[in-house]
Design an enzyme around this catalytic site. Structure first.
Site, PDB file in Angstrom:
ATOM      1  N   ASN A  41     -45.375  89.836  54.156  1.00 15.71           N
ATOM      2  CA  ASN A  41     -46.320  90.820  54.478  1.00 15.71           C
ATOM      3  C   ASN A  41     -46.107  91.378  55.931  1.00 15.71           C
ATOM      4  O   ASN A  41     -45.709  92.464  56.119  1.00 15.71           O
ATOM      5  CB  ASN A  41     -47.669  90.590  54.176  1.00 15.71           C
ATOM      6  CG  ASN A  41     -47.853  90.464  52.764  1.00 15.71           C
ATOM      7  OD1 ASN A  41     -47.065  90.861  51.890  1.00 15.71           O
ATOM      8  ND2 ASN A  41     -49.184  90.035  52.307  1.00 15.71           N
ATOM      9  N   ARG A 365     -39.977 100.168  40.112  1.00 10.54           N
ATOM     10  CA  ARG A 365     -39.582  98.884  40.513  1.00 10.54           C
ATOM     11  C   ARG A 365     -39.287  98.187  39.369  1.00 10.54           C
ATOM     12  O   ARG A 365     -40.301  97.835  38.415  1.00 10.54           O
ATOM     13  CB  ARG A 365     -40.571  98.034  41.313  1.00 10.54           C
ATOM     14  CG  ARG A 365     -40.915  98.779  42.639  1.00 10.54           C
ATOM     15  CD  ARG A 365     -41.701  97.732  43.711  1.00 10.54           C
ATOM     16  NE  ARG A 365     -42.164  98.612  44.642  1.00 10.54           N
ATOM     17  CZ  ARG A 365     -41.472  98.843  45.818  1.00 10.54           C
ATOM     18  NH1 ARG A 365     -40.422  98.532  46.162  1.00 10.54           N
ATOM     19  NH2 ARG A 365     -42.360  99.290  46.657  1.00 10.54           N
ATOM     20  N   ARG A 395     -39.482 101.662  48.046  1.00 10.68           N
ATOM     21  CA  ARG A 395     -38.961 100.769  49.540  1.00 10.68           C
ATOM     22  C   ARG A 395     -38.502  99.420  49.104  1.00 10.68           C
ATOM     23  O   ARG A 395     -39.209  98.657  48.376  1.00 10.68           O
ATOM     24  CB  ARG A 395     -40.520 101.076  50.329  1.00 10.68           C
ATOM     25  CG  ARG A 395     -39.889 100.193  51.547  1.00 10.68           C
ATOM     26  CD  ARG A 395     -41.243 100.062  52.665  1.00 10.68           C
ATOM     27  NE  ARG A 395     -41.718 101.468  52.791  1.00 10.68           N
ATOM     28  CZ  ARG A 395     -42.820 101.886  53.029  1.00 10.68           C
ATOM     29  NH1 ARG A 395     -43.839 100.838  52.484  1.00 10.68           N
ATOM     30  NH2 ARG A 395     -43.354 103.081  53.336  1.00 10.68           N
ATOM     31  N   HIS A 425     -44.172 107.772  41.030  1.00  9.50           N
ATOM     32  CA  HIS A 425     -44.799 106.354  41.376  1.00  9.50           C
ATOM     33  C   HIS A 425     -45.529 105.890  39.841  1.00  9.50           C
ATOM     34  O   HIS A 425     -46.078 105.132  39.773  1.00  9.50           O
ATOM     35  CB  HIS A 425     -45.916 106.386  42.270  1.00  9.50           C
ATOM     36  CG  HIS A 425     -46.180 105.038  42.776  1.00  9.50           C
ATOM     37  ND1 HIS A 425     -47.573 104.583  42.286  1.00  9.50           N
ATOM     38  CD2 HIS A 425     -45.923 103.886  43.082  1.00  9.50           C
ATOM     39  CE1 HIS A 425     -47.700 103.531  42.790  1.00  9.50           C
ATOM     40  NE2 HIS A 425     -46.715 102.832  43.111  1.00  9.50           N
ATOM     41  N   TYR A 458     -48.681  89.437  38.588  1.00 13.16           N
ATOM     42  CA  TYR A 458     -49.445  90.660  39.032  1.00 13.16           C
ATOM     43  C   TYR A 458     -50.442  90.728  37.876  1.00 13.16           C
ATOM     44  O   TYR A 458     -50.307  90.812  36.675  1.00 13.16           O
ATOM     45  CB  TYR A 458     -48.368  91.920  39.127  1.00 13.16           C
ATOM     46  CG  TYR A 458     -47.805  92.292  40.353  1.00 13.16           C
ATOM     47  CD1 TYR A 458     -47.342  91.068  41.036  1.00 13.16           C
ATOM     48  CD2 TYR A 458     -47.491  93.419  40.918  1.00 13.16           C
ATOM     49  CE1 TYR A 458     -46.601  91.245  42.351  1.00 13.16           C
ATOM     50  CE2 TYR A 458     -46.796  93.411  42.084  1.00 13.16           C
ATOM     51  CZ  TYR A 458     -46.278  92.413  42.628  1.00 13.16           C
ATOM     52  OH  TYR A 458     -45.442  92.529  43.674  1.00 13.16           O
ATOM     53  N   ARG A 559     -58.152  95.591  47.363  1.00 16.21           N
ATOM     54  CA  ARG A 559     -57.440  94.509  47.550  1.00 16.21           C
ATOM     55  C   ARG A 559     -56.758  94.609  48.937  1.00 16.21           C
ATOM     56  O   ARG A 559     -56.859  93.559  49.746  1.00 16.21           O
ATOM     57  CB  ARG A 559     -56.181  94.441  46.673  1.00 16.21           C
ATOM     58  CG  ARG A 559     -55.447  93.018  46.893  1.00 16.21           C
ATOM     59  CD  ARG A 559     -53.905  93.158  46.177  1.00 16.21           C
ATOM     60  NE  ARG A 559     -53.022  93.886  46.855  1.00 16.21           N
ATOM     61  CZ  ARG A 559     -51.969  94.670  46.445  1.00 16.21           C
ATOM     62  NH1 ARG A 559     -51.891  94.508  45.308  1.00 16.21           N
ATOM     63  NH2 ARG A 559     -51.181  95.178  47.313  1.00 16.21           N
ATOM     64  N   HIS A 587     -53.461  93.796  41.148  1.00 20.38           N
ATOM     65  CA  HIS A 587     -52.618  95.030  41.135  1.00 20.38           C
ATOM     66  C   HIS A 587     -53.113  96.328  40.356  1.00 20.38           C
ATOM     67  O   HIS A 587     -52.657  97.367  40.685  1.00 20.38           O
ATOM     68  CB  HIS A 587     -51.434  94.661  40.993  1.00 20.38           C
ATOM     69  CG  HIS A 587     -50.179  95.857  41.019  1.00 20.38           C
ATOM     70  ND1 HIS A 587     -49.562  96.733  40.142  1.00 20.38           N
ATOM     71  CD2 HIS A 587     -49.615  96.368  42.281  1.00 20.38           C
ATOM     72  CE1 HIS A 587     -48.878  97.401  40.714  1.00 20.38           C
ATOM     73  NE2 HIS A 587     -48.691  97.121  42.170  1.00 20.38           N
TER      74      HIS A 587
END
Length: 680
Positions: A41, A365, A395, A425, A458, A559, A587
């Site tokens: 992170n 993703r 990204r 997204h 997740y 979160r 998530h």
């Protein structure tokens, strides 16, 4: 209006991740995992956010105007990062390594190597490592050598035997080619683990046989990784992305991390040679890139959380036809508690079903070896029209997305690449079925990506439905996305079951907040419950402050980034914000307005950030099925009742553990698994 700084808020989240590594009640290898996540992170923070913070700081000095409401932000960020890194290093040396030894594992970490292992280490170096080493002498100019992003190096100071002249050499540590940790021959009932770094360090004499090694220090460079394509509206976006990826690892430096103890004159020499500013110099430990701790050898030791097997719905197990089930009722999956297999079945069956004519999907993703994309390829080869909207600006996943898009295109899938100014997204898919002359559509709307790997850890929700209103609105949206830049056509779109960012999402959410405000003013119970990854949009925060001032009770589970402050007299008295960090990554996005029979429940892809609400295509969906609605409400309440892994976020970025009955510890993730198993 009180707005907390997003970067300091994010750093408080990353510290909460580190706290799980500090907690000695967490299994040892899980603690290593949380240390790896913390490190990963922070690496991303330096690649993405830190360059912007430095730029803002410099701009403020030049323009003498207030750009950020938070004074001395750069200094505060630097102090907090240094504090966290000191805790990280002390934890690793004083606790983790000691606990590993107690479990029969000696981890060579800044300590002498046993003489019994020296010849083994030399053999590993000469036979496996040496071919990847490229020594380079530095001459102090920026043109001499440019370290690659996030690669590891040694800076070696050498002295010529005769003249006594000092030279600086740089040695790459080839972690991109070789594993980071090597296991050595067990001794005295202990397993042994050594860094690749130390294998290189122990054998530097073979690289500089006729020179004296004066000092060795480890370093790494982080580089700005933002693609900066927002203003590029023409040309071939795929080619632009590929070109940017090729030079990403050589972008402007955002951090030079150097080993503690490095002399100041050597720091300055490296800063000059690598074109690094003083604000970008950070002192670290002997070893960098400790996100590699996730690869630490396990030796088959049971030092992890017990992983309950995701269970499959009995309804799903008893029917081999996913579409037949969806004709009868909506299906709501809660992964990773429940199996992701129904999603895979959805696409696999569509690929071979002779009645399926069209498949539409957005891909953000995906897994490196994606079953879903392979199903899309099979469907195209089977003569079905398959349209995949591929987001090239996801990204750090751009390269994987480009790879898959090329393979799909070769198979006959129609690929729609990113609209340059809008990132897609949303996580949506639509299948159109034509049977006996009648058309019927089936849809998936998810809070998480179409990725069967991340679905294992997740926490997300997946709605599968054949609802005509939802599917017809999704078809409208997919048709609009295929028009790419013809924005005018989008003005004709009308959504009701769906909340789509850029169209009706923001006004519809505001209406729901206003209804709760009206209830509070009328003296009726008024309640808003929201669970998201990030809450940063100032306008939305203002709406929540307005609701709090009117007396609406607001429960927020956020979160990561939370720019809203709870408990401020006269502004947010009725707002409480909590954070959960546990075995699974939280998530999902859930928005619940009201209570009782008229409760409105929404799930989807959108976080409450400026970029999500105003600059992306995000899709949320109103939950109609009462059983699904009840499950999501109970899911939220189980998380709110957590007094094990939950903490309350305070306006000063500190986190206060949720208090509860000490004799009744409630862990939300365990409770949710048991709840779903009983109520399947």
């Amino acid at each position: 209006m009180t707005l907390l700084n997003r970067d300091l808020s994010w750093l408080s989240f990353n510290f909460r991740v580190l706290e799980e590594a500090i907690n000695n009640e967490v299994p040892l290898y899980e603690r290593l995992k949380f240390m790896a996540i913390f490190s990963s992170n922070l690496n991303e923070f330096f690649r993405v956010r830190y360059p912007e913070i430095v730029a803002l700081s410099l701009l403020k000095k030049k323009t003498k105007i207030t750009i950020d409401a938070n004074d001395n932000l750069l200094f505060k960020v630097q102090v907090e990062i240094e504090r966290q890194l000191n805790i990280f290093g002390k934890l690793l040396q004083d606790e983790i390594i000691v606990d590993l030894k107690a479990n029969g594992i000696i981890f060579y970490y800044d300590q002498p190597v046993c003489k019994e292992h020296l010849s083994e280490i030399r053999e590993i170096f000469l036979s496996n490592v040496l071919s990847y080493i490229q020594p380079i002498y530095l001459d102090g100019t920026a043109n001499n050598f440019s370290p690659e992003n996030n690669h590891l190096y040694f800076v070696v100071t050498l002295q010529e035997n005769k003249e006594g002249i000092m030279k600086q050499a740089i040695i790459n540590i080839p972690t991109q080619k070789l594993k980071r940790f090597f296991t050595l021959t067990p001794l005295h009932n202990y397993e042994y683990v050594i860094f690749l770094d130390d294998i290189v360090r122990e054998n530097l004499v073979y690289l500089f046989p006729r020179q004296k090694i004066v000092s060795v220090y480890s370093i790494k460079i982080n580089r700005d990784s933002e693609l900066n394509l927002e203003d590029e509206f023409s040309g071939n976006l795929l080619q632009k992305i590929e070109k940017q990826l090729a030079k990403r690892d050589f972008g402007p430096p955002s951090r030079l991390l150097f080993q503690m103890g490095m002399p100041r004159n050597l720091q300055m020499f490296l800063a000059s040679a690598f074109n690094v500013n003083s604000d970008e110099l950070f002192m670290g430990g002997r070893y960098h890139n400790l996100d590699d701790l996730s690869q630490f050898p396990s030796f088959n030791k049971n030092l992890v959380y017990p992983k309950p097997k995701p269970f499959s719905s009995n309804n799903m197990m008893n029917s081999g036809d996913i579409f037949k089930i969806l004709l009868k009722e909506d299906v709501l999956l809660h992964v990773p508690y429940q199996s992701y297999n129904p999603v895979l079945s959805f696409f696999n069956q569509a690929a071979v079903d002779v009645d399926v004519t069209e498949i539409y999907i957005t891909l953000y993703r995906v897994a490196e070896e994606s079953h879903i994309i392979n199903a899309l390829i099979s469907a195209a080869k089977n003569g079905k029209m398959v349209v995949a909207f591929v987001e090239l600006k996801a990204r750090f996943d751009e390269e994987n997305n480009i790879k898959w898009s090329k393979l799909m295109k070769q198979a006959g899938v129609r690929i729609i690449y990113s609209i340059p100014e809008i990132k897609v997204h949303s996580k949506i898919a639509l299948i159109r079925n034509k049977k006996s002359g009648h058309k019927k559509s089936f849809a998936i709307l998810s809070t998480g990506n179409f990725n069967e790997v991340t679905a294992q850890f997740y926490s997300d929700h997946v709605l599968m439905t054949s609802d005509d209103e939802i599917t017809s609105e999704l078809l409208q949206l997919f048709q609009f996305l295929q028009l790419r830049n013809e924005v005018e056509s989008g003005k004709k779109l009308k959504f009701n079951a769906l909340l789509v960012a850029g169209f009706n999402m923001v006004p519809e959410l505001y209406k729901l907040i206003e209804k709760e405000i009206a209830k509070a003013i009328a003296g009726e119970p008024a309640l808003i419950r929201i669970k998201v990854n990030n809450l940063e949009d100032p306008e939305f925060i203002q709406q929540l402050y307005n609701a709090s001032s009117a007396g609406v009770e607001i429960k927020l589970i956020v979160r990561s980034i939370s720019c809203i402050a709870g408990g401020i007299p006269g502004e947010s008295d009725h707002i409480e914000i909590r954070r959960i960090v546990d075995q699974y990554l939280e998530h999902s996005r859930i928005l619940i307005f009201g209570s009782g029979e008229k409760t409105k429940v929404i799930i989807g892809s959108a976080d409450l950030m400026v970029r999500n609400l105003r600059h992306r295509i995000e899709v949320n969906v109103r939950i109609k099925n009462e059983h699904c609605k009840k499950q999501l409400i109970n899911f939220f309440e189980l998380q709110w009742s957590d007094n094990d892994k939950a903490s309350i976020l305070l306006p000063d970025f500190n986190q206060q553990p949720v208090e509860g009955d000490k004799n009744l510890i409630i862990n939300a993730q365990k409770s949710i698994y048991e709840y779903l198993k009983k109520n399947d």
